[in-house]
Design a protein around this motif. Structure first.
Motif, PDB file in Angstrom:
ATOM      1  N   VAL A  26       0.658  -1.149   0.113  1.00 37.34           N
ATOM      2  CA  VAL A  26      -0.031  -0.186   0.067  1.00 37.34           C
ATOM      3  C   VAL A  26       0.788   1.446  -0.041  1.00 37.34           C
ATOM      4  CG1 VAL A  26      -1.588   1.191   1.443  1.00 37.34           C
ATOM      5  CG2 VAL A  26      -1.991  -1.052   0.987  1.00 37.34           C
ATOM      6  N   PHE A  29       1.885   1.714  -3.453  1.00 38.95           N
ATOM      7  CA  PHE A  29       0.900   2.193  -4.484  1.00 38.95           C
ATOM      8  C   PHE A  29       0.711   3.737  -4.165  1.00 38.95           C
ATOM      9  CE2 PHE A  29      -3.767   2.992  -4.355  1.00 38.95           C
ATOM     10  CZ  PHE A  29      -4.072   2.913  -5.370  1.00 38.95           C
ATOM     11  N   TRP A  95      -5.295   3.508 -11.651  1.00 40.32           N
ATOM     12  CA  TRP A  95      -5.125   2.907 -10.285  1.00 40.32           C
ATOM     13  C   TRP A  95      -4.319   1.623 -10.725  1.00 40.32           C
ATOM     14  CZ3 TRP A  95      -6.415  -1.414  -7.926  1.00 40.32           C
ATOM     15  CH2 TRP A  95      -6.759  -1.425  -6.662  1.00 40.32           C
ATOM     16  N   HIS A  98      -0.262   1.711 -10.990  1.00 37.22           N
ATOM     17  CA  HIS A  98       0.072   2.131  -9.607  1.00 37.22           C
ATOM     18  C   HIS A  98       0.063   0.855  -8.732  1.00 37.22           C
ATOM     19  CE1 HIS A  98       0.939   6.250 -10.834  1.00 37.22           C
ATOM     20  NE2 HIS A  98      -0.570   6.271 -10.682  1.00 37.22           N
ATOM     21  N   MET A  99      -1.026   0.194  -8.844  1.00 41.38           N
ATOM     22  CA  MET A  99      -1.170  -1.114  -8.137  1.00 41.38           C
ATOM     23  C   MET A  99      -0.128  -2.211  -8.733  1.00 41.38           C
ATOM     24  SD  MET A  99      -2.067  -2.554  -5.306  1.00 41.38           S
ATOM     25  CE  MET A  99      -3.349  -1.278  -4.683  1.00 41.38           C
ATOM     26  N   ARG A 100      -0.096  -2.386  -9.970  1.00 36.56           N
ATOM     27  CA  ARG A 100       0.702  -3.408 -10.852  1.00 36.56           C
ATOM     28  C   ARG A 100       2.122  -3.109 -10.188  1.00 36.56           C
ATOM     29  NH1 ARG A 100       1.027  -8.312 -12.535  1.00 36.56           N
ATOM     30  NH2 ARG A 100       0.123  -8.169 -14.570  1.00 36.56           N
ATOM     31  N   TRP A 117      -2.740 -10.285  -7.562  1.00 41.43           N
ATOM     32  CA  TRP A 117      -2.996  -9.359  -8.700  1.00 41.43           C
ATOM     33  C   TRP A 117      -4.343  -9.611  -9.342  1.00 41.43           C
ATOM     34  CZ3 TRP A 117      -2.416  -4.944 -10.480  1.00 41.43           C
ATOM     35  CH2 TRP A 117      -2.891  -4.692 -11.677  1.00 41.43           C
ATOM     36  N   LEU A 120      -7.123  -8.074  -7.269  1.00 47.40           N
ATOM     37  CA  LEU A 120      -6.838  -6.455  -7.533  1.00 47.40           C
ATOM     38  C   LEU A 120      -7.483  -6.004  -8.773  1.00 47.40           C
ATOM     39  CD1 LEU A 120      -3.565  -5.850  -5.593  1.00 47.40           C
ATOM     40  CD2 LEU A 120      -5.834  -5.043  -4.689  1.00 47.40           C
TER      41      LEU A 120
END
Length: 132
Positions: A26, A29, A95, A98-100, A117, A120
């Motif tokens: 997090v 992220f 989103w 950035h999460m990847r 993954w 998400l």
């Protein structure tokens, strides 16, 4: 709303290192979100810390960790909580970018990387509430 393991299985929460791993995820992220001109305005708090804490607690609980999120905030109601914000495909894709990066930065082994993954990615698509 938790991905509880079978009695003889280890939760993903435990398998990937528990709270410290989710905090790293997090934190990474939100480093991306903080500099993103499309996403940053969706976080009205001046400090991203409260949003980061909420996401961390939610993910920890979902993957088999403590139920602190529900104990403090109730049922996740993800779509309802995101309804005030325009989440269109561009926001979803930002989103996910950035999460990847955050997921990949953890260096998780398979099948844990893919499980995290895939969840998400599905969640991001589920949050889209505008096609404008």
């Amino acid at each position: 709303m938790t991905a509880a393991p079978a009695p003889d299985e280890v939760s993903l929460y435990d398998a990937i290192g528990g709270e410290p791993t989710f905090r790293r995820l997090v934190d990474r992220f939100y480093q991306g979100v903080a500099a993103d001109p499309l996403l940053r305005p969706m976080y009205p708090e001046e400090d991203l810390g409260p949003a980061a804490d909420r996401l961390t607690l939610f993910l920890m609980q979902y993957w088999g960790g403590p139920n602190t999120y529900s104990a403090s905030r109730g049922h996740p109601r993800l779509r309802m909580r995101h309804a005030p914000f325009k989440v269109d495909p561009a926001a979803r894709d930002a989103w996910l970018t950035h999460m990847r990066e955050a997921v990949d930065s953890l260096g998780l082994p398979e099948p844990h990387h893919t499980a995290l993954w895939d969840y998400l990615e599905r969640a991001a698509y589920f949050m889209v509430n505008s096609m404008e």
